[in-house]
Design an enzyme around this catalytic site. Structure first.
Site, PDB file in Angstrom:
ATOM      1  N   LYS A  86       0.823  -1.208   0.000  1.00  0.00           N
ATOM      2  CA  LYS A  86       0.000   0.000   0.000  1.00  0.00           C
ATOM      3  C   LYS A  86       0.862   1.265   0.000  1.00  0.00           C
ATOM      4  O   LYS A  86       0.607   2.195  -0.757  1.00  0.00           O
ATOM      5  CB  LYS A  86      -0.942   0.024   1.219  1.00  0.00           C
ATOM      6  CG  LYS A  86      -1.911  -1.156   1.271  1.00  0.00           C
ATOM      7  CD  LYS A  86      -2.929  -1.009   2.406  1.00  0.00           C
ATOM      8  CE  LYS A  86      -2.325  -1.117   3.792  1.00  0.00           C
ATOM      9  NZ  LYS A  86      -1.847  -2.476   4.157  1.00  0.00           N
TER      10      LYS A  86
ATOM     11  N   ARG B 161     -10.029   0.445   8.502  1.00  0.00           N
ATOM     12  CA  ARG B 161      -9.636  -0.923   8.858  1.00  0.00           C
ATOM     13  C   ARG B 161     -10.725  -1.668   9.613  1.00  0.00           C
ATOM     14  O   ARG B 161     -10.521  -2.828   9.981  1.00  0.00           O
ATOM     15  CB  ARG B 161      -8.393  -0.878   9.735  1.00  0.00           C
ATOM     16  CG  ARG B 161      -7.070  -1.128   8.986  1.00  0.00           C
ATOM     17  CD  ARG B 161      -5.958  -0.954   9.996  1.00  0.00           C
ATOM     18  NE  ARG B 161      -4.731  -1.624   9.700  1.00  0.00           N
ATOM     19  CZ  ARG B 161      -3.667  -1.034   9.145  1.00  0.00           C
ATOM     20  NH1 ARG B 161      -3.720   0.208   8.766  1.00  0.00           N
ATOM     21  NH2 ARG B 161      -2.542  -1.714   8.983  1.00  0.00           N
TER      22      ARG B 161
ATOM     23  N   ARG C  38      11.266  -6.217   4.792  1.00  0.00           N
ATOM     24  CA  ARG C  38      11.108  -4.771   5.018  1.00  0.00           C
ATOM     25  C   ARG C  38      11.705  -4.366   6.365  1.00  0.00           C
ATOM     26  O   ARG C  38      12.219  -3.263   6.512  1.00  0.00           O
ATOM     27  CB  ARG C  38       9.618  -4.405   4.949  1.00  0.00           C
ATOM     28  CG  ARG C  38       9.360  -2.916   5.085  1.00  0.00           C
ATOM     29  CD  ARG C  38       7.923  -2.563   4.754  1.00  0.00           C
ATOM     30  NE  ARG C  38       7.027  -2.791   5.869  1.00  0.00           N
ATOM     31  CZ  ARG C  38       5.696  -2.626   5.815  1.00  0.00           C
ATOM     32  NH1 ARG C  38       5.120  -2.244   4.692  1.00  0.00           N
ATOM     33  NH2 ARG C  38       4.948  -2.836   6.867  1.00  0.00           N
TER      34      ARG C  38
ATOM     35  N   ARG D  42      10.996  -0.742  11.656  1.00  0.00           N
ATOM     36  CA  ARG D  42       9.722  -0.958  12.358  1.00  0.00           C
ATOM     37  C   ARG D  42       9.787  -2.247  13.154  1.00  0.00           C
ATOM     38  O   ARG D  42       9.928  -3.323  12.580  1.00  0.00           O
ATOM     39  CB  ARG D  42       8.571  -1.032  11.345  1.00  0.00           C
ATOM     40  CG  ARG D  42       8.186   0.321  10.815  1.00  0.00           C
ATOM     41  CD  ARG D  42       7.074   0.216   9.786  1.00  0.00           C
ATOM     42  NE  ARG D  42       5.888  -0.479  10.273  1.00  0.00           N
ATOM     43  CZ  ARG D  42       4.745  -0.532   9.599  1.00  0.00           C
ATOM     44  NH1 ARG D  42       4.644   0.062   8.429  1.00  0.00           N
ATOM     45  NH2 ARG D  42       3.711  -1.177  10.098  1.00  0.00           N
TER      46      ARG D  42
ATOM     47  N   ARG E 290      -0.840  -9.292  13.295  1.00  0.00           N
ATOM     48  CA  ARG E 290      -1.337  -8.262  12.370  1.00  0.00           C
ATOM     49  C   ARG E 290      -2.151  -8.907  11.256  1.00  0.00           C
ATOM     50  O   ARG E 290      -3.189  -8.378  10.852  1.00  0.00           O
ATOM     51  CB  ARG E 290      -0.164  -7.464  11.775  1.00  0.00           C
ATOM     52  CG  ARG E 290       0.467  -6.535  12.803  1.00  0.00           C
ATOM     53  CD  ARG E 290       1.819  -6.020  12.353  1.00  0.00           C
ATOM     54  NE  ARG E 290       1.742  -5.146  11.200  1.00  0.00           N
ATOM     55  CZ  ARG E 290       2.791  -4.836  10.436  1.00  0.00           C
ATOM     56  NH1 ARG E 290       3.981  -5.346  10.699  1.00  0.00           N
ATOM     57  NH2 ARG E 290       2.649  -4.016   9.429  1.00  0.00           N
TER      58      ARG E 290
HETATM   59  P1  AMP Z   1       0.401   0.305   8.871  1.00  0.00           P
HETATM   60  O1  AMP Z   1       1.509   1.294   8.734  1.00  0.00           O
HETATM   61  O2  AMP Z   1      -0.785   0.661   8.010  1.00  0.00           O
HETATM   62  O3  AMP Z   1       0.851  -1.110   8.694  1.00  0.00           O
HETATM   63  O4  AMP Z   1      -0.123   0.413  10.387  1.00  0.00           O
HETATM   64  C1  AMP Z   1       0.707   0.070  11.481  1.00  0.00           C
HETATM   65  C2  AMP Z   1      -0.135  -0.114  12.728  1.00  0.00           C
HETATM   66  O5  AMP Z   1      -0.806   1.130  13.039  1.00  0.00           O
HETATM   67  C3  AMP Z   1      -1.256  -1.132  12.612  1.00  0.00           C
HETATM   68  O6  AMP Z   1      -0.788  -2.447  12.876  1.00  0.00           O
HETATM   69  C4  AMP Z   1      -2.227  -0.648  13.686  1.00  0.00           C
HETATM   70  O7  AMP Z   1      -1.770  -0.996  14.981  1.00  0.00           O
HETATM   71  C5  AMP Z   1      -2.111   0.867  13.563  1.00  0.00           C
HETATM   72  N1  AMP Z   1      -3.107   1.402  12.600  1.00  0.00           N
HETATM   73  C6  AMP Z   1      -2.846   1.963  11.386  1.00  0.00           C
HETATM   74  N2  AMP Z   1      -3.985   2.340  10.776  1.00  0.00           N
HETATM   75  C7  AMP Z   1      -4.993   1.989  11.612  1.00  0.00           C
HETATM   76  C8  AMP Z   1      -6.405   2.084  11.536  1.00  0.00           C
HETATM   77  N3  AMP Z   1      -7.028   2.598  10.466  1.00  0.00           N
HETATM   78  N4  AMP Z   1      -7.133   1.629  12.607  1.00  0.00           N
HETATM   79  C9  AMP Z   1      -6.532   1.113  13.697  1.00  0.00           C
HETATM   80  N5  AMP Z   1      -5.202   0.972  13.814  1.00  0.00           N
HETATM   81  C10 AMP Z   1      -4.434   1.402  12.787  1.00  0.00           C
END
Ligand code: AMP
Length: 190
Positions: free
Chosen positions: A14, A89, A128, A134, A146
């Site tokens: 993404k 999400r 990654r 991260r 996740r």
């Molecule tokens: P990402 O960078 O999109 O992989 O997000 C990393 C982490 O941020 C996720 O595993 C969640 O813990 C949190 N997170 C990101 N976006 C959301 C969302 N829309 N709703 C809830 N938690 C989120």
């Protein structure tokens, strides 16, 4: 306005694909994961709260996430359109997004859902981790959580947009350029 939900499990690409779409269509990129990480770095209250969930591979609560997204929309009144990366999400977030956009006299144009087999997701995330810094990418137990969270809470969001005839499933394997082309085609034909 062109408002795109770029959807897919962790590691689907993404973030990478967002960069190409922003350049081509001049959209404002809203990545909730990036915004949480910026808050963690800045040691804000929101960052401290978000960290406790992110470190476990769980979702940050809807109310917190939706409020944060609302202020991002309020802060970008000039945007020609948005690309939502990692949001919504949950079904509650998708409903909230519909009403926020409707109050701005706009709506989601389409959802692009990147499809990648689970084994490849796990491989990509571990790879990654070598460069992203991260911690949620580096630990196989957090990755598994996740992906489980995605399957349970996030995957149903696809049906939400399918019911609105806005879902476009995109093969998320192959080269970055091949995947970008598929996304451009779906956008240009929608
Ligand atoms: P990402 O960078 O999109 O992989 O997000 C990393 C982490 O941020 C996720 O595993 C969640 O813990 C949190 N997170 C990101 N976006 C959301 C969302 N829309 N709703 C809830 N938690 C989120």
């Amino acid at each position: 306005m062109l408002n795109i939900v770029l959807f897919g499990p962790p590691g689907a690409g993404k973030g990478t694909q967002s960069q190409n779409l922003i350049d081509k269509y001049q959209l404002k990129h809203l990545s909730t994961g990036d915004i949480f990480r910026a808050n963690i770095k800045g040691e804000t209250e929101l960052g401290k709260l978000a960290k406790s969930y992110i470190d476990k591979g769980a979702l940050v609560p809807d109310e917190v996430t939706i409020n944060m997204l609302k202020s991002e929309l309020d802060n970008n009144p000039q945007a020609k359109g948005f690309i939502f990366d990692g949001f919504p999400r949950t079904i509650a977030q998708a409903q909230a997004l519909d009403s926020l956009l409707s109050s701005m006299d706009t709506s989601i144009s389409l959802m692009l859902a990147l499809e990648v087999p689970e084994a490849e997701l796990k491989e990509r995330l571990l790879k990654r981790a070598e460069t992203s810094g991260r911690s949620d990418d580096a630990d196989p137990a957090i990755i598994a959580n996740r992906i489980a969270t995605y399957n349970k809470e996030t995957a149903p969001v696809k049906s939400f947009y399918q019911e609105q005839n806005k879902l476009h499933e995109i093969v998320g394997t192959g080269s970055i350029e091949e995947i970008s082309e598929r996304l451009y085609n779906a956008i240009d034909q929608h």
